[in-house]
Design a protein around this motif. Sequence first.
Motif, short mmCIF file in Angstrom:
data_model
loop_
_atom_site.label_atom_id
_atom_site.label_comp_id
_atom_site.label_asym_id
_atom_site.label_seq_id
_atom_site.Cartn_x
_atom_site.Cartn_y
_atom_site.Cartn_z
N VAL A 1 66.57 61.01 -41.61
CA VAL A 1 65.89 60.95 -42.91
C VAL A 1 66.65 61.84 -43.88
CG1 VAL A 1 63.74 61.42 -44.14
CG2 VAL A 1 63.66 60.59 -41.79
N GLU A 2 67.01 61.31 -45.02
CA GLU A 2 67.67 62.11 -46.05
C GLU A 2 66.61 62.53 -47.06
OE1 GLU A 2 71.15 61.68 -49.39
OE2 GLU A 2 71.35 60.59 -47.50
N VAL A 3 66.55 63.83 -47.31
CA VAL A 3 65.56 64.38 -48.23
C VAL A 3 66.29 64.98 -49.41
CG1 VAL A 3 63.70 66.06 -48.49
CG2 VAL A 3 64.01 64.88 -46.31
N LEU A 4 65.93 64.56 -50.58
CA LEU A 4 66.52 65.11 -51.80
C LEU A 4 65.55 66.13 -52.39
CD1 LEU A 4 67.83 61.79 -53.38
CD2 LEU A 4 69.09 63.46 -52.01
N LEU A 5 66.01 67.36 -52.54
CA LEU A 5 65.17 68.42 -53.07
C LEU A 5 65.78 68.95 -54.36
CD1 LEU A 5 64.45 70.35 -49.76
CD2 LEU A 5 62.93 68.78 -50.96
N PRO A 6 65.23 68.56 -55.49
CA PRO A 6 65.76 69.06 -56.75
C PRO A 6 65.66 70.59 -56.81
CG PRO A 6 64.15 67.31 -57.12
CD PRO A 6 64.10 67.67 -55.67
N GLY A 7 66.72 71.21 -57.29
CA GLY A 7 66.72 72.67 -57.42
C GLY A 7 67.16 73.39 -56.16
N LEU A 8 67.50 72.67 -55.10
CA LEU A 8 67.97 73.30 -53.88
C LEU A 8 69.35 73.89 -54.13
CD1 LEU A 8 67.22 73.67 -50.82
CD2 LEU A 8 68.65 71.67 -50.41
N PRO A 9 69.58 75.15 -53.76
CA PRO A 9 70.91 75.75 -53.98
C PRO A 9 72.01 74.94 -53.31
CG PRO A 9 69.32 77.43 -53.36
CD PRO A 9 68.64 76.10 -53.19
N ALA A 10 73.17 74.89 -53.95
CA ALA A 10 74.30 74.08 -53.49
C ALA A 10 74.74 74.45 -52.07
CB ALA A 10 75.47 74.23 -54.45
N GLU A 11 74.58 75.71 -51.67
CA GLU A 11 75.03 76.10 -50.33
C GLU A 11 74.22 75.44 -49.21
OE1 GLU A 11 72.75 79.62 -52.16
OE2 GLU A 11 74.47 78.43 -52.74
N PHE A 12 73.09 74.85 -49.56
CA PHE A 12 72.30 74.13 -48.57
C PHE A 12 72.62 72.63 -48.55
CE2 PHE A 12 69.53 77.83 -49.32
CZ PHE A 12 69.46 78.30 -48.02
N GLY A 13 73.53 72.19 -49.37
CA GLY A 13 73.92 70.78 -49.42
C GLY A 13 74.50 70.34 -48.08
N GLY A 14 74.04 69.23 -47.55
CA GLY A 14 74.53 68.70 -46.28
C GLY A 14 73.90 69.35 -45.06
N LEU A 15 72.93 70.23 -45.26
CA LEU A 15 72.25 70.90 -44.15
C LEU A 15 71.53 69.87 -43.28
CD1 LEU A 15 71.26 73.63 -42.87
CD2 LEU A 15 69.27 73.39 -44.34
N THR A 16 71.68 70.01 -41.97
CA THR A 16 71.00 69.13 -41.02
C THR A 16 69.93 69.92 -40.29
OG1 THR A 16 72.96 67.76 -40.69
CG2 THR A 16 71.28 67.68 -38.98
N ILE A 17 68.73 69.40 -40.24
CA ILE A 17 67.62 70.02 -39.52
C ILE A 17 67.16 69.03 -38.46
CG2 ILE A 17 65.26 70.87 -39.68
CD1 ILE A 17 65.85 71.62 -42.59
N ALA A 18 67.05 69.50 -37.23
CA ALA A 18 66.56 68.66 -36.14
C ALA A 18 65.13 69.07 -35.82
CB ALA A 18 67.44 68.82 -34.91
N HIS A 19 64.24 68.11 -35.88
CA HIS A 19 62.84 68.35 -35.52
C HIS A 19 62.60 67.67 -34.18
CE1 HIS A 19 58.50 68.70 -35.89
NE2 HIS A 19 58.44 67.43 -35.49
N ILE A 20 62.20 68.45 -33.19
CA ILE A 20 61.97 67.92 -31.85
C ILE A 20 60.50 68.10 -31.52
CG2 ILE A 20 62.69 68.08 -29.44
CD1 ILE A 20 65.03 69.86 -30.61
N SER A 21 59.87 67.06 -31.02
CA SER A 21 58.46 67.21 -30.67
C SER A 21 58.10 66.31 -29.49
CB SER A 21 57.57 66.88 -31.87
OG SER A 21 57.67 65.52 -32.20
N ASP A 22 57.03 66.67 -28.84
CA ASP A 22 56.41 65.87 -27.78
C ASP A 22 57.33 65.55 -26.61
OD1 ASP A 22 54.00 65.80 -29.17
OD2 ASP A 22 54.64 64.08 -30.34
N LEU A 23 58.12 66.53 -26.16
CA LEU A 23 58.96 66.28 -24.99
C LEU A 23 58.15 66.30 -23.70
CD1 LEU A 23 62.23 68.30 -25.65
CD2 LEU A 23 61.84 65.86 -25.84
N HIS A 24 57.08 67.06 -23.66
CA HIS A 24 56.24 67.16 -22.46
C HIS A 24 57.11 67.48 -21.24
CE1 HIS A 24 52.78 65.77 -24.68
NE2 HIS A 24 53.53 64.81 -25.18
N TYR A 25 57.84 68.58 -21.32
CA TYR A 25 58.73 68.99 -20.24
C TYR A 25 57.97 69.05 -18.93
CZ TYR A 25 62.24 71.50 -17.62
OH TYR A 25 63.15 71.85 -16.67
N GLY A 26 58.54 68.47 -17.89
CA GLY A 26 57.91 68.46 -16.58
C GLY A 26 57.19 67.16 -16.29
N PHE A 27 57.13 66.25 -17.26
CA PHE A 27 56.44 64.98 -17.08
C PHE A 27 57.37 63.84 -17.48
CE2 PHE A 27 53.80 61.54 -18.81
CZ PHE A 27 53.03 61.25 -17.70
#
Length: 85
Positions: free
Chosen positions: A37-63
């Motif tokens: 998902v590409e998210v455009l955030l107006p006013g975000l400082p340029a140094e955060f351009g191209g930043l990748t965030i990984a959201h991991i959920s519901d792995l249920h380790y052990g199952f």
Amino acid sequence: MPISSRRRVLIGVTLGLLFLFFLSSAAVSGRVVMKRVEVLLPGLPAEFGGLTIAHISDLHYGFGRFRSRESAGEIKNLISSLIPS
């Protein structure tokens, strides 16, 4: 007090359906869905351009699929592959 044959059938069907539910849950637990998902955030400082965030959920380790370190390591490798070289 003996259980009637009708009640036995009802108990058997109920237990069978519960078994199928848990079996299908275990089968689906091995599924990994990756969505980019590409998210455009107006006013975000340029140094955060191209930043990748990984959201991991519901792995249920052990199952299901994630019963061992090796299988959970597959997810780690998948996430690592998202990092640009």
